[in-house]
Design a protein around this motif. Sequence first.
Motif, short mmCIF file in Angstrom:
data_model
loop_
_atom_site.label_atom_id
_atom_site.label_comp_id
_atom_site.label_asym_id
_atom_site.label_seq_id
_atom_site.Cartn_x
_atom_site.Cartn_y
_atom_site.Cartn_z
N GLU A 1 0.85 -1.19 0.00
CA GLU A 1 0.00 0.00 0.00
C GLU A 1 0.89 1.24 0.00
O GLU A 1 1.81 1.34 0.81
CB GLU A 1 -0.88 0.05 1.25
CG GLU A 1 -1.81 -1.13 1.42
CD GLU A 1 -2.50 -1.14 2.77
OE1 GLU A 1 -2.30 -0.21 3.59
OE2 GLU A 1 -3.23 -2.11 3.03
N VAL A 2 0.61 2.17 -0.90
CA VAL A 2 1.39 3.40 -0.96
C VAL A 2 1.35 4.09 0.41
O VAL A 2 0.28 4.22 1.02
CB VAL A 2 0.87 4.33 -2.06
CG1 VAL A 2 1.56 5.70 -2.00
CG2 VAL A 2 1.08 3.71 -3.43
N GLY A 3 2.51 4.48 0.89
CA GLY A 3 2.64 5.15 2.19
C GLY A 3 2.96 4.20 3.33
O GLY A 3 3.38 4.65 4.40
N PHE A 4 2.79 2.89 3.13
CA PHE A 4 3.10 1.94 4.20
C PHE A 4 4.59 1.99 4.52
O PHE A 4 5.43 2.02 3.62
CB PHE A 4 2.70 0.51 3.82
CG PHE A 4 3.10 -0.48 4.88
CD1 PHE A 4 2.34 -0.61 6.02
CD2 PHE A 4 4.26 -1.22 4.74
CE1 PHE A 4 2.74 -1.50 7.02
CE2 PHE A 4 4.66 -2.10 5.74
CZ PHE A 4 3.89 -2.24 6.88
N GLU A 5 4.92 2.01 5.81
CA GLU A 5 6.31 2.04 6.25
C GLU A 5 6.59 0.89 7.20
O GLU A 5 5.72 0.52 7.99
CB GLU A 5 6.62 3.36 6.96
CG GLU A 5 6.51 4.57 6.06
CD GLU A 5 6.89 5.86 6.75
OE1 GLU A 5 7.57 5.82 7.80
OE2 GLU A 5 6.53 6.93 6.22
N ARG B 1 9.62 2.43 2.72
CA ARG B 1 8.36 3.17 2.56
C ARG B 1 7.85 2.92 1.14
O ARG B 1 8.53 3.26 0.17
CB ARG B 1 8.54 4.66 2.79
CG ARG B 1 7.20 5.42 2.75
CD ARG B 1 7.35 6.89 3.09
NE ARG B 1 8.08 7.62 2.07
CZ ARG B 1 7.54 8.08 0.93
NH1 ARG B 1 6.26 7.88 0.67
NH2 ARG B 1 8.27 8.74 0.07
N THR C 1 6.14 3.43 -2.20
CA THR C 1 5.88 4.66 -2.95
C THR C 1 4.96 4.45 -4.16
O THR C 1 4.37 5.41 -4.64
CB THR C 1 7.19 5.30 -3.44
OG1 THR C 1 7.88 4.36 -4.28
CG2 THR C 1 8.07 5.70 -2.26
N GLU C 2 4.87 3.21 -4.66
CA GLU C 2 4.02 2.95 -5.82
C GLU C 2 3.60 1.49 -5.83
O GLU C 2 4.40 0.60 -5.54
CB GLU C 2 4.77 3.26 -7.12
CG GLU C 2 3.93 3.08 -8.37
CD GLU C 2 4.67 3.43 -9.65
OE1 GLU C 2 4.01 3.45 -10.70
OE2 GLU C 2 5.89 3.69 -9.61
N TYR D 1 9.56 0.82 -3.50
CA TYR D 1 9.69 1.36 -2.16
C TYR D 1 11.06 1.99 -1.94
O TYR D 1 12.06 1.54 -2.49
CB TYR D 1 9.34 0.37 -1.05
CG TYR D 1 9.84 -1.05 -1.14
CD1 TYR D 1 11.02 -1.45 -0.51
CD2 TYR D 1 9.11 -2.03 -1.80
CE1 TYR D 1 11.43 -2.76 -0.53
CE2 TYR D 1 9.51 -3.35 -1.83
CZ TYR D 1 10.68 -3.71 -1.19
OH TYR D 1 11.10 -5.02 -1.22
N GLU D 2 11.02 3.08 -1.18
CA GLU D 2 12.26 3.72 -0.75
C GLU D 2 12.91 2.82 0.28
O GLU D 2 12.23 2.19 1.08
CB GLU D 2 11.98 5.09 -0.13
CG GLU D 2 11.53 6.11 -1.13
CD GLU D 2 11.26 7.46 -0.49
OE1 GLU D 2 11.26 7.57 0.77
OE2 GLU D 2 11.02 8.42 -1.24
#
Length: 149
Positions: free
Chosen positions: A49-53, A70, A72-73, A82-83
């Motif tokens: 999910e976008v924003g999940f960390e 994190r 991101t897409e 993810y970053e």
Amino acid sequence: MQTASIAGREPVVVERAFATTKDRVWRALTELDQMRVWYFPQIKDFRAEVGFETEFTLSHKGKDYIHQWRVTEVVPGRKISYEWAFGGYPGTSLLTIELFEQMGATWLRLTHTGIETFRGDLFPDLSRENFVEGWTSFIGTSLRNYLEV
């Protein structure tokens, strides 16, 4: 010197074909229970999910590396990015995994950009060479063995 600097910024790209469905590969890449088997057993939580960390610690050669991700897409069944950072170390990178169906197989393309920001020149465990070796092993051996059993 300029050439070395540009070469050091090239992404790590690993591509492999798997003799299984795109859905099966996607689930292996994004479902926590499956990720713990072939990827990182230390992962505490993960959601595509976008924003999940999330973050988890991995020990290597007597040092602890806090993996911080994190998302991101997400394009379900096709792409996740993810970053990726390491707590206490410089830099942030971007990992992108894409799936394609071609010639009766599922093709995976992993692209990891920004690795040079980890300063592998100062922190050898975070060198580009270690990422090439690691991704080749994860995708070419661990994931393949997991999916094609």
